[in-house]
Design an enzyme around this catalytic site. Structure first.
Site, mmCIF file in Angstrom:
data_model
loop_
_atom_site.group_PDB
_atom_site.id
_atom_site.type_symbol
_atom_site.label_atom_id
_atom_site.label_comp_id
_atom_site.label_asym_id
_atom_site.label_seq_id
_atom_site.Cartn_x
_atom_site.Cartn_y
_atom_site.Cartn_z
ATOM 1 N N LYS A 101 0.871 -1.174 0.000
ATOM 2 C CA LYS A 101 0.000 0.000 0.000
ATOM 3 C C LYS A 101 0.905 1.220 0.000
ATOM 4 O O LYS A 101 2.125 1.075 0.108
ATOM 5 C CB LYS A 101 -0.906 0.011 1.238
ATOM 6 C CG LYS A 101 -0.135 -0.289 2.543
ATOM 7 C CD LYS A 101 -1.039 -0.460 3.754
ATOM 8 C CE LYS A 101 -1.732 -1.793 3.855
ATOM 9 N NZ LYS A 101 -3.160 -1.789 3.555
ATOM 10 N N LYS A 145 -8.946 -7.278 -1.798
ATOM 11 C CA LYS A 145 -8.309 -8.055 -2.861
ATOM 12 C C LYS A 145 -7.684 -9.327 -2.285
ATOM 13 O O LYS A 145 -7.820 -10.421 -2.834
ATOM 14 C CB LYS A 145 -7.244 -7.212 -3.576
ATOM 15 C CG LYS A 145 -7.845 -6.064 -4.356
ATOM 16 C CD LYS A 145 -6.847 -4.965 -4.733
ATOM 17 C CE LYS A 145 -7.625 -3.701 -5.114
ATOM 18 N NZ LYS A 145 -6.792 -2.487 -5.184
#
Ligand code: 26V
Length: 820
Positions: free
Chosen positions: A549, A661
């Site tokens: 991220k 995800k």
């Protein structure tokens, strides 16, 4: 070549050969990989064109209601594989390219990954477009065609180095330049009033500078439907390219100025998502794409409905992706007032019914505020309108609350020399939504409380989602095949709730084995990729523990790397320790100016260097920092993950979408009760997720109390003390001082910040315990397999199809449209 809705194998072959010949004067034998990719891409795009045209013919004839998703960022990822999947052409293309001797994977890997976004907000926009087309909602994504996307991250000596991302270098085979829709965008100048025929006045600009906004349209192909919507990205070009006269009349200086203005405007994406810098160029970018979009949308409306603007909101909705497109409120007012001469009250009612705002962050540093000085100079007419909106709003506040100067200062749109875009977006629209349940609650209770009090009916929650097309069907064909085989059909890909039908199989030994075999194959594939790409070997039998991220303190990459340091210390003092071997993978870009984030990257690399080269560790720990995190890398990592790290300080991560995800692909989450993790827990149950740490309420009260003292933790907790000492005792760097800043930030506060602002140490013990539970669970293969399966089976809620349906039903009031 012949344009058909679907392609045959021989058409693919002919198309590729012909495109190589006409575009490059090449054959397959002599073409470069980039050229081959372009030739295949052009062939696929050809196959899309008819449906694309049919879709818009239908929209035009049926005068359908349309949503405009306005966003500074669209992190689309590669187009080609997705288009092939959605057109159901995978086998055809595979066979055709095989017969031509072209490696499909090589062709796909030769496509640049268009990085026209920073992170979650941009990727969400891309998932939404896929869902809009798949479900048949008439939609435009509208943004900027940056020539340089998010920087390419290189790691040199453990440090992040940024390199430009020239994604258009080898051409742009998916776009269609639509010069006929180019519009002039005006900046600066003076406002003048002009007398109308009927004696009234309207405002106009003189002595302004302008650029042309030229749209490039990209097809957004629905999954197995005929709908092809449009992503419209505006590029800036100098006006004088269209108007050579001004050049010839000797206005050379002005012409060059406007050249430069245009060159800068769509040149580069702002690569920071952590704070606003108030840069004029960014405000220019915002007005540029907003003015172009609104002008064009209103013209289209007029073409379809004449000037019945009282019906505008019945036919179009502008969804503002965060505050970045909020100028839409003022620009729509301007067009209605100055171009069509509506009365203020009518224009205002129409505008409010047409705009809707999504908030994506509660980090106050990221809230956009523009200095009045810049705003009024760059956009003088728009500023007049914003001031008038503000004046009327403040009058209302006085009506509602009496004369309360403090409240007015707090809530005004213009105050303290700034224009507050969030306030404008809330006041100027009919909807304000957060992106996960807990996030919306925090907006209502704390961040936007005053506004919730006056406009409770505007507030609503829309939990984010991800498109199952890219995030399982495309990126994890092994798992997709298994799911399809188990459920009998593949329609779960556009109806993800059906994954729940896997639940009864979660205990089935045969299914567990197949499921874990897919996971293992994906881990092997990833290991092979690492070997070929970076020359490093990882053990596919180790636990793949992944945190990917943007790099932000609130996302707490530090917590994870501190735990690695702790494990390292523990194994060093206890060399016989029995733990499952684990490979920790990090990947993250830091904003170029975010010093602390960059230091954390250096720390992760320093830990990797030590841990990976220490023979006593004997493969039990391995740390990788994978450079240049991007959509196409995520597509490789997500299917191979065992453990997904979602460990932000509770209350800080609005939603997260990476979490979804990983869940969808059968990873087990270790996470805090933050963002959408809360709803993932509701779906999957606490026996299938490792939840730890403070709740958002606890974080809030600890912060408000001012009683947090990391020194107590340091003194009481041996492991914490050891981790912090490792930062400064020379283990990780020879000069001992490189990471002292982090040490100080944790214990004493650094540069005026509170010590350990994001409660890394406070949550450390709980995190360590949760990680021990992960280790124990993994030791029991049946238990782990069941957990992994349950995560996939319970991920149905997190399809962006569900999210988009909620936006359409509750905010836009739109119905899908079938294209025949
Ligand atoms: C803010 C700024 C500030 C000025 C400079 C440029 C810039 C660019 C982006 C942003 C906003 C970042 C907000 C963001 O990405 N939020 C993320 O949105 C995701 C989708 O809703 C959500 O899942 C993440 O939790 C949230 O952090």
């Amino acid at each position: 070549m012949a344009k058909k809705a679907t392609l045959t194998k021989s058409q693919v072959k002919e198309g590729v050969i012909e495109n190589l010949r006409t575009a490059y004067r090449k054959t397959i034998a002599t073409a470069s990989n980039a050229q081959i990719y372009n030739a295949v891409a052009m062939t696929i795009k050809d196959a899309v064109l008819d449906n694309w045209i049919t879709t818009y013919d239908h929209y035009e004839k049926a005068k359908v209601k349309t949503v405009y998703y306005l966003s500074m960022e669209f992190l689309m990822g590669r187009f080609m594989g997705n288009a092939i999947l959605n057109l159901a052409l995978e086998e055809t293309v595979q066979e055709a390219l095989d017969e031509l001797g072209i490696d499909v994977n090589l062709a796909e890997e030769s496509e640049p990954d268009p990085g026209l976004g920073n992170g979650g907000l941009g990727r969400l926009a891309a998932c939404f477009l896929d869902s809009l087309s798949t479900m048949g909602y008439p939609a435009y994504g509208c943004g900027i065609r940056y020539h340089y996307g998010i920087f390419e991250q290189h790691i040199e000596n453990g440090y992040q180095v940024e390199k430009p991302d020239n994604w258009l270098q080898h051409g742009d085979p998916w776009s269609v330049r639509r010069e006929e829709f180019a519009r002039e965008i005006k900046f600066g100048g003076r406002v003048i009033s002009v007398k109308n025929d009927d004696g009234t006045y309207h405002f106009d600009l003189e002595d302004y500078h302008s650029v042309m906004a030229v749209p490039y349209d990209y097809p957004v192909v629905g999954y197995k439907t005929k709908t092809v919507n449009t992503l419209r990205l505006w590029d800036a070009e100098p006006v004088n390219r269209f108007d050579l006269q001004s050049f010839n009349q000797g206005q050379y200086e002005r012409a060059t100025q406007e050249q430069n203005l245009a060159r800068n405007l769509s040149s580069v994406l702002y690569p920071a998502d952590d704070h606003v810098s108030g840069k004029e160029l960014r405000l220019r970018q915002q007005y540029f794409f907003i003015s172009a979009t609104i002008q064009r949308a209103i013209e289209q409306f007029e073409g379809r409905h004449g000037r019945c603007f009282d019906k505008l909101s019945d036919y179009m909705q502008f969804q503002l992706n965060d505050t970045h497109p909020t100028l839409a409120v003022a620009e729509l007012m301007r067009v209605l007032l100055d171009v069509y001469y509506l009365e203020w009250d009518d224009a205002w009612e129409i505008t409010r019914a047409t705009c809707a705002y999504t908030n994506h962050t509660i980090m106050s540093e990221a809230l956009e505020k523009w200095p009045v000085e810049i705003f009024s100079r760059l956009l003088p007419r728009i500023y007049m309108i914003v001031e008038e909106i503000n004046r009327r709003f403040c009058v209302n506040l006085v009506e509602w609350y009496g004369n309360d100067p403090e409240r007015i200062r707090k809530m005004a749109i213009c105050a303290d020399g700034q224009v507050r875009m969030a306030h404008l977006a809330i006041v100027g629209g009919h909807s304000v939504n957060g992106v996960a349940a807990i996030h919306t609650e925090i907006l209502k209770d704390i961040e936007l409380r005053d506004f919730y009090e006056i406009y409770p009916e505007k507030f609503n929650s829309k939990t984010n989602g991800i498109t199952p097309r890219r995030w399982i069907a495309k990126c994890n064909p092994g798992l997709s095949k298994l799911v399809t085989k188990t459920l009998g059909k593949d329609d779960w890909i556009s109806d993800l709730g059906q994954l729940a039908k896997l639940k009864p199989h979660a205990d089935d030994a045969g299914f567990q084995e197949s499921f874990m075999k897919v996971k293992h194959d994906n881990k092997v594939a990833l290991s092979n990729y690492f070997r070929s790409e970076y020359g490093i070997g990882v053990d596919p039998d180790s636990i793949f523990d992944i945190q990917v991220k943007r790099l932000h303190e609130y996302k707490r990459q530090l917590l994870c790397i501190f735990h690695v340091i702790d494990m390292y210390n523990t194994i060093k003092t206890n060399p016989g320790m029995d733990v499952r071997p684990r490979t920790y993978m990090f990947s993250a870009k830091a904003a170029a100016s975010y010093h602390r984030a960059k230091l954390i990257i250096k720390l992760i690399n320093a830990v990797a260097e030590v841990v990976n080269n220490d023979p006593t560790i004997d493969g039990r720990l391995k740390v990788l920092f994978l450079p240049n995190y991007r959509v196409s890398l995520a597509e490789k990592l997500v299917p191979a993950a065992d453990v997904s790290e979602q460990i932000s300080t509770a209350g800080k991560e609005a939603s997260g979408t990476g979490n979804m995800k990983f869940m969808l692909n059968g990873a087990v989450t270790i996470g805090t009760l933050d963002g959408a993790n809360v709803e993932m827990l509701e779906e999957v149950g606490d026996e299938n997720m490792f939840i730890f740490g403070m709740t958002a309420e606890q974080v809030h009260s600890l912060t408000v109390s001012g009683n947090y003292s990391p020194w107590n933790l340091y003194n009481m907790d041996f492991n914490i003390r050891n981790v912090l000492t490792t930062l400064i005792n020379g283990t990780l760097d020879r000069n001992h001082d490189l990471f002292r800043e982090l040490y100080d930030a944790m214990l004493n506060g650094y540069n005026g910040a509170r010590p350990d602002e994001y409660y890394v140490l406070q949550d450390f013990a709980a995190y360590k315990k949760a990680q021990e539970a992960v280790d124990a669970a993994y030791k029991d293969p049946k238990r782990w397999a069941k957990m992994a399966i349950m995560n996939t089976a319970c991920a149905g809620k997190f399809s962006s199809d569900r999210t988009i349906k909620e936006y359409a039903d509750e905010i836009w009031k739109m119905k899908p449209v079938k294209i025949k």
